[in-house]
Design an enzyme around this catalytic site. Structure first.
Site, short mmCIF file in Angstrom:
data_model
loop_
_atom_site.label_atom_id
_atom_site.label_comp_id
_atom_site.label_asym_id
_atom_site.label_seq_id
_atom_site.Cartn_x
_atom_site.Cartn_y
_atom_site.Cartn_z
N SER A 136 10.34 -11.08 14.16
CA SER A 136 11.59 -10.26 14.85
C SER A 136 12.04 -10.84 15.98
O SER A 136 11.42 -11.60 16.82
CB SER A 136 10.96 -9.06 14.89
OG SER A 136 11.96 -8.25 15.95
N ASN A 189 0.86 -1.20 0.00
CA ASN A 189 -0.04 0.09 0.00
C ASN A 189 0.97 1.22 -0.10
O ASN A 189 0.46 2.48 0.10
CB ASN A 189 -1.14 -0.14 1.13
CG ASN A 189 -0.24 0.15 2.45
OD1 ASN A 189 1.14 0.20 2.64
ND2 ASN A 189 -1.12 0.11 3.43
N TYR A 200 4.15 -3.17 18.80
CA TYR A 200 4.91 -3.73 17.67
C TYR A 200 5.25 -5.30 17.90
O TYR A 200 5.07 -6.11 17.01
CB TYR A 200 6.04 -2.89 17.45
CG TYR A 200 6.86 -3.55 16.17
CD1 TYR A 200 6.48 -3.76 14.77
CD2 TYR A 200 8.08 -3.96 16.53
CE1 TYR A 200 7.24 -4.51 14.01
CE2 TYR A 200 8.66 -4.80 15.65
CZ TYR A 200 8.39 -5.03 14.00
OH TYR A 200 8.85 -5.68 13.45
N LYS A 218 3.92 -9.22 16.32
CA LYS A 218 4.77 -10.27 15.66
C LYS A 218 4.45 -11.51 16.43
O LYS A 218 4.48 -12.63 15.91
CB LYS A 218 6.32 -9.82 15.80
CG LYS A 218 6.62 -8.61 14.67
CD LYS A 218 6.44 -9.06 13.26
CE LYS A 218 6.40 -7.86 12.25
NZ LYS A 218 6.12 -8.04 10.95
P1 NAD Z 1 9.38 -1.43 5.37
O1 NAD Z 1 8.38 -0.21 6.02
O2 NAD Z 1 10.62 -0.84 4.41
O3 NAD Z 1 8.68 -2.64 4.77
C1 NAD Z 1 7.08 -2.66 4.95
C2 NAD Z 1 6.23 -2.60 3.92
O4 NAD Z 1 4.92 -2.98 4.05
C3 NAD Z 1 6.21 -1.14 3.17
O5 NAD Z 1 6.72 -1.10 1.90
C4 NAD Z 1 4.91 -0.82 3.43
O6 NAD Z 1 4.49 0.17 2.63
C5 NAD Z 1 4.13 -2.06 3.49
N1 NAD Z 1 2.96 -2.05 4.24
C6 NAD Z 1 2.62 -1.87 5.43
N2 NAD Z 1 1.09 -2.19 5.80
C7 NAD Z 1 0.54 -2.71 4.87
C8 NAD Z 1 -0.52 -3.18 4.39
N3 NAD Z 1 -1.61 -3.40 5.25
N4 NAD Z 1 -0.79 -3.57 3.16
C9 NAD Z 1 0.27 -3.38 2.11
N5 NAD Z 1 1.51 -3.12 2.46
C10 NAD Z 1 1.57 -2.67 3.77
O7 NAD Z 1 9.83 -2.46 6.54
P2 NAD Z 1 11.28 -3.45 6.42
O8 NAD Z 1 12.23 -3.07 7.22
O9 NAD Z 1 11.18 -3.83 5.02
O10 NAD Z 1 10.44 -4.50 7.19
C11 NAD Z 1 9.70 -5.89 6.39
C12 NAD Z 1 9.09 -6.65 7.55
O11 NAD Z 1 10.26 -7.01 8.55
C13 NAD Z 1 8.11 -5.86 8.57
O12 NAD Z 1 7.11 -6.76 8.78
C14 NAD Z 1 8.88 -5.75 9.82
O13 NAD Z 1 7.86 -5.58 11.03
C15 NAD Z 1 9.98 -6.86 9.80
N6 NAD Z 1 11.06 -6.79 10.71
C16 NAD Z 1 11.73 -5.64 10.08
C17 NAD Z 1 13.18 -5.49 10.85
C18 NAD Z 1 13.81 -4.11 10.56
O14 NAD Z 1 14.77 -3.68 11.51
N7 NAD Z 1 13.80 -3.78 9.36
C19 NAD Z 1 13.43 -6.42 11.68
C20 NAD Z 1 12.58 -7.38 12.22
C21 NAD Z 1 11.58 -7.63 11.68
C1 WQD Z 2 20.90 -0.44 17.77
C2 WQD Z 2 21.63 -0.03 19.00
C3 WQD Z 2 20.78 1.65 20.42
C4 WQD Z 2 20.10 4.82 17.43
C5 WQD Z 2 14.94 -2.14 16.41
C6 WQD Z 2 13.61 -2.57 16.90
C7 WQD Z 2 13.34 -4.13 16.83
C8 WQD Z 2 13.93 -4.22 15.26
C9 WQD Z 2 14.94 -3.67 14.76
C10 WQD Z 2 11.89 -4.88 14.09
C11 WQD Z 2 20.81 0.09 20.31
C12 WQD Z 2 21.63 2.42 19.71
C13 WQD Z 2 20.49 3.57 18.14
C14 WQD Z 2 20.85 5.99 17.76
C15 WQD Z 2 22.20 4.63 19.41
N1 WQD Z 2 12.74 -4.09 14.30
N2 WQD Z 2 21.40 3.64 19.12
N3 WQD Z 2 21.73 5.96 18.66
O1 WQD Z 2 16.78 -1.11 18.96
O2 WQD Z 2 18.13 -3.13 18.35
O3 WQD Z 2 16.07 -2.84 17.17
O4 WQD Z 2 15.17 -2.23 15.16
O5 WQD Z 2 11.50 -5.65 14.48
O6 WQD Z 2 12.29 -4.58 16.93
O7 WQD Z 2 13.44 -2.48 18.38
O8 WQD Z 2 18.04 -1.19 16.89
O9 WQD Z 2 19.23 0.44 15.26
O10 WQD Z 2 17.46 1.16 17.06
O11 WQD Z 2 19.59 0.08 17.74
O12 WQD Z 2 23.12 4.67 20.20
O13 WQD Z 2 20.51 7.02 17.32
O14 WQD Z 2 22.13 1.42 18.46
O15 WQD Z 2 20.64 1.99 21.72
O16 WQD Z 2 21.88 -0.42 21.26
P1 WQD Z 2 17.11 -1.91 18.07
P2 WQD Z 2 18.39 0.20 16.61
#
Ligand code: NAD
Ligand code: WQD
Length: 339
Positions: A125, A32, A149, A153
């Site tokens: 995650s 979306n 969040y 998950k």
């Molecule tokens: P992102 O936001 O770049 O990608 C998510 C995509 O989903 C976006 O393009 C957004 O537009 C789309 N989206 C959201 N809700 C939607 C809906 N209802 N219908 C259709 N599209 C929708 O995030 P990302 O970093 O690429 O993460 C991808 C997945 O991995 C997510 O589910 C996120 O929670 C999970 N994840 C990400 C991280 C991270 O650190 N990036 C870590 C662990 C898990």
């Molecule tokens: C990494 C380290 C901060 C920013 C998050 C989500 C997690 C997952 C991944 C989706 C930590 C430190 C950060 C800054 C800093 N997402 N930091 N200054 O917190 O491990 O994980 O993203 O599932 O759910 O919580 O990642 O990159 O934010 O932080 O010192 O400006 O860097 O304290 O130690 P995090 P992060």
């Protein structure tokens, strides 16, 4: 073999789409664009020289998902990336997060069997492990979350587990990502956060480009080697390749399996700053500030299960992660430019 990527225009989805297209899969994307740009997908097509339909629509809506299966099938498997992912925002807007992330998972679960599609790979995650003292984290450790969040998950994992229990022909692979960073080696696609980045690597990149003044290191009084937080950073292309292995597994098996996708090596915030400076010949000014609420000291994976069962492990080192992150930022100072 055709794969539907929900959220496939996003950061991890676009890199995975590229890896899938290069490996010969057909790809259909449903996004979306709430947190992404169609430009990401145009660049994936340009890099691979292949076409993939991008359907702009909401994955929470069963009829929208049905129309994708109807008009772009047959779809053999789904990789479900779509979701909202900002931890802080989820605390402020819990209902938006529960509705978006859970309705999307449930809509897919309902529609897939109508089209004989049984395999799904889910973006979970490391956040589902909650606060635990014991490291590295293994898939069988207790789970629990600290913010909405994370619970979306955790509950999605629960929903998928129960759905697979009720219908043993289904095949769900739950991937618990650690900290994805970096970008495709070309520098054409990468992470494009809206506003001021929350995460460490995009923040460092914006300091390097002069957009932000300096990095704030959130706490140097953790019980770690240098006092700053330690995480398991993984190159986004390694993560993308992990999805190919998971997809293959999901197509050949049934039931539910959980895998950590990480490197198994923790790095501190100061390790990352130093590695980024060395890899790119730049200086990142920083100050130490108080801890960020909700942060934990250390988080890293036991990555052996993915290695043993999926035959996948991360190949790219921290230097490459830092180089590729900066290569993307340097060439795309405004990201995709149209958000
Ligand atoms: P992102 O936001 O770049 O990608 C998510 C995509 O989903 C976006 O393009 C957004 O537009 C789309 N989206 C959201 N809700 C939607 C809906 N209802 N219908 C259709 N599209 C929708 O995030 P990302 O970093 O690429 O993460 C991808 C997945 O991995 C997510 O589910 C996120 O929670 C999970 N994840 C990400 C991280 C991270 O650190 N990036 C870590 C662990 C898990
Ligand atoms: C990494 C380290 C901060 C920013 C998050 C989500 C997690 C997952 C991944 C989706 C930590 C430190 C950060 C800054 C800093 N997402 N930091 N200054 O917190 O491990 O994980 O993203 O599932 O759910 O919580 O990642 O990159 O934010 O932080 O010192 O400006 O860097 O304290 O130690 P995090 P992060």
């Amino acid at each position: 073999m055709r794969v539907l990527l929900t959220g496939g225009a996003g950061y991890i989805g676009s890199h995975t789409a590229l890896a899938l297209l290069n490996a010969g899969y057909d790809v259909v994307v449903l996004d979306n664009l709430s947190n992404s740009s169609p430009e990401a997908f145009r660049r994936v097509e340009a890099l691979t020289g292949k076409k993939a339909p991008l359907i702009i629509g909401d994955c929470t809506d069963g009829d929208t998902v049905r129309a994708v299966f109807e008009n772009h099938g047959p779809i053999d498997a789904v990789i479900h990336f779509a979701g909202l992912k900002a931890v802080g925002e989820s605390v402020e807007k819990p209902l938006d997060y529960y509705q978006n992330n859970l309705d999307a998972t449930m809509a897919l679960c309902r529609v897939m069997p109508e089209y004989g599609c049984r395999a799904l790979v889910f973006s979970s995650s490391a956040t589902v492990y909650g606060v635990t003292q014991e490291m590295p984290l293994r898939e069988d450790f207790p789970t629990g979350c600290t913010n909405p969040y994370g619970w979306t998950k955790w509950i999605s994992e629960r929903i998928l587990t129960d759905v697979a229990k009720a219908d043993p022909s289904r095949s769900f692979v739950l991937l618990r990502y650690f900290n994805p960073i970096g970008a495709h080696e070309s520098g054409r696609i990468g992470e494009d956060p809206a506003g001021i980045p929350n995460n460490l690597m995009p923040y460092i990149c914006q300091v390097a480009s002069g957009k932000l003044d300096h990095l704030r290191v959130f706490g140097n009084d953790y019980p770690t080697r240098d006092g700053t937080g330690e995480r398991d950073y993984i190159h986004v292309m390694d993560l993308a390749e992990g999805h190919l292995a998971a997809l293959d597994y999901a197509l050949k098996n049934s039931g539910v399996e959980v895998f950590n996708l990480g490197t198994g090596t923790p790095y501190s915030v100061l390790d990352i700053v130093r590695a980024f400076e060395e890899a790119n010949g730049l200086t990142i000014p920083y100050e130490i500030t108080p801890r960020r609420p909700g942060d934990i000291a250390v988080c890293y994976a036991d990555a052996s299960r993915a290695r043993d069962v999926l035959h996948w492990q991360a190949k790219r080192d921290l230097k490459q992660m830092c180089r590729d992150a900066w290569n993307w930022q340097k060439h795309n100072p405004r990201g995709y430019g149209d958000k």
